[in-house]
Design a protein around this motif. Structure first.
Motif, short mmCIF file in Angstrom:
data_model
loop_
_atom_site.label_atom_id
_atom_site.label_comp_id
_atom_site.label_asym_id
_atom_site.label_seq_id
_atom_site.Cartn_x
_atom_site.Cartn_y
_atom_site.Cartn_z
N SER A 31 -8.95 2.54 -4.26
CA SER A 31 -7.69 3.27 -4.09
C SER A 31 -7.03 3.52 -5.43
N ASN A 60 -9.12 -1.91 -2.46
CA ASN A 60 -7.91 -1.61 -3.22
C ASN A 60 -8.27 -1.00 -4.58
N THR A 116 -4.17 -6.93 -5.38
CA THR A 116 -3.46 -6.16 -4.35
C THR A 116 -3.05 -4.77 -4.85
N GLY A 166 0.87 -1.16 0.00
CA GLY A 166 0.00 0.00 0.00
C GLY A 166 0.89 1.20 0.00
N THR A 207 -2.91 -1.00 -5.62
CA THR A 207 -3.53 0.15 -4.95
C THR A 207 -3.29 1.46 -5.70
N HIS A 208 -2.46 1.41 -6.75
CA HIS A 208 -2.13 2.64 -7.48
C HIS A 208 -2.42 2.55 -8.96
N ILE A 246 0.41 5.41 -1.26
CA ILE A 246 -0.08 6.13 -2.32
C ILE A 246 0.79 7.18 -2.69
N ASP A 263 1.97 -0.51 -10.22
CA ASP A 263 1.96 -1.68 -9.34
C ASP A 263 2.52 -2.92 -10.02
N PHE A 302 -5.53 -0.19 3.75
CA PHE A 302 -6.79 -0.83 3.46
C PHE A 302 -7.00 -2.06 4.30
N GLN A 357 -14.55 2.23 1.60
CA GLN A 357 -13.58 1.18 1.90
C GLN A 357 -13.83 0.52 3.25
N LYS A 387 -11.42 -6.33 0.94
CA LYS A 387 -10.12 -5.72 0.71
C LYS A 387 -9.83 -5.48 -0.77
N GLU A 390 -5.94 7.09 -6.97
CA GLU A 390 -4.57 7.39 -7.38
C GLU A 390 -4.49 7.85 -8.83
#
Length: 290
Positions: free
Chosen positions: A208, A205, A258, A42, A260-261, A44, A246, A57, A196, A201, A212
């Protein structure tokens, strides 16, 4: 970038050098660089504006509380440190000044006043409105105090470790965090944080990622409207965006659930979309496919 004639922003503080010790929250980091640092997936752009509330998260109380006010910007801290006194800090201060001009005009066109964030420089560690900040986390935005936190040593790591060289690559870092500030002002960051808290999860994500990518797009909008870009600048930014996707950072072990960006391709696409359009309305990453 042509920034030499621009007076640096006064919305700046230098928090000096701290130990960056324990205590406080573990903030998310700017671009998922934390992956490269072995700190987890994670982050950001460091503390992904979002909601620190969601802390990687994993669930957890929200820090995006209403009514919090930005601290009054000041030249220097209680220790007497003077901000913008190194070449890297001066550059970041000028980038911030440019974002103030651009977003100030955009908000004014909508009949609103733009409350600028405060850029907080620190070395090694400091305290933010979101808890303890450590340089290993990279740049981040803290919603409660409306502050961008930056240890400029990150610029060198961006260039040397991730191969993202050039002044616009560095400017992109600051503009991305300011993008999170815009999301804080519009309520988008808080909306994602709220969602969230009830989502699985993987779905959290995914929210997120959209947040981002929107911050990347806002960075592109700033670049276009700043009228300070030079040939090659955009490519520097695209190279930086691709370097911190990612999928690139996770390599052969990449696990989309997984992320997050966003992927390298997504980050570059949304940065360029913001730049090509110069229109924040084109940065709606929450409607449709990304």
């Amino acid at each position: 970038m042509r920034l030499d004639d621009l007076d640096p922003s006064s919305n700046v503080r230098d928090l000096g050098q701290g130990g960056g010790g324990g205590g406080g929250l573990n903030l998310l980091g700017f671009l998922p660089l934390l992956l490269g640092r072995g700190l987890g997936c994670g982050t950001i752009g460091v503390i992904a504006v979002i909601a620190i509330a969601f802390l990687m998260f994993s669930g957890g109380g929200g820090l995006l509380t209403g009514g919090s006010q930005a601290p009054t910007a000041q030249q220097g801290s209680a220790q007497g440190n003077v901000p913008c006194d190194t070449a890297e800090e001066l550059f970041a201060c000028r980038v911030l000044a440019s974002t103030e001009q651009v977003w100030g005009q955009i908000f004014q066109q909508q009949g609103q006043r733009y409350p600028a964030p405060t850029l907080n420089f620190y070395q090694r560690g400091a305290q933010s409105g979101c808890g303890a900040a450590q340089s290993a986390m990279g740049p981040f935005y803290c919603p409660p105090d409306r502050g961008v936190y930056l240890d400029t040593s990150f610029f060198r790591e961006l260039s040397q470790k991730f191969g993202a060289r050039g002044d616009f690559a560095q400017a992109y870092v600051v503009a991305h965090e300011v993008g999170h500030h815009i999301q804080n002002l519009t309520g988008q960051a808080e909306a994602v944080s709220r969602a969230q808290q009830t989502l699985p999860k993987a779905q959290g994500n995914a929210q997120s990622v959209r947040l981002e990518l929107q911050a990347d797009c806002y960075a592109g909008v700033w670049g276009k409207r700043s009228s300070r870009m030079e040939p090659g600048d955009l490519q520097e930014g695209l190279t930086a965006a691709e370097a911190i996707g990612d999928d690139t950072l996770q390599g052969s072990a990449a696990s989309p659930e997984t992320f997050t960006h966003g992927t390298s391709a997504q980050r570059a696409y949304w940065l360029k979309r913001g730049y090509d359009s110069g229109d924040p309305a084109q940065c709606d990453t929450f409607s449709g496919a990304i």
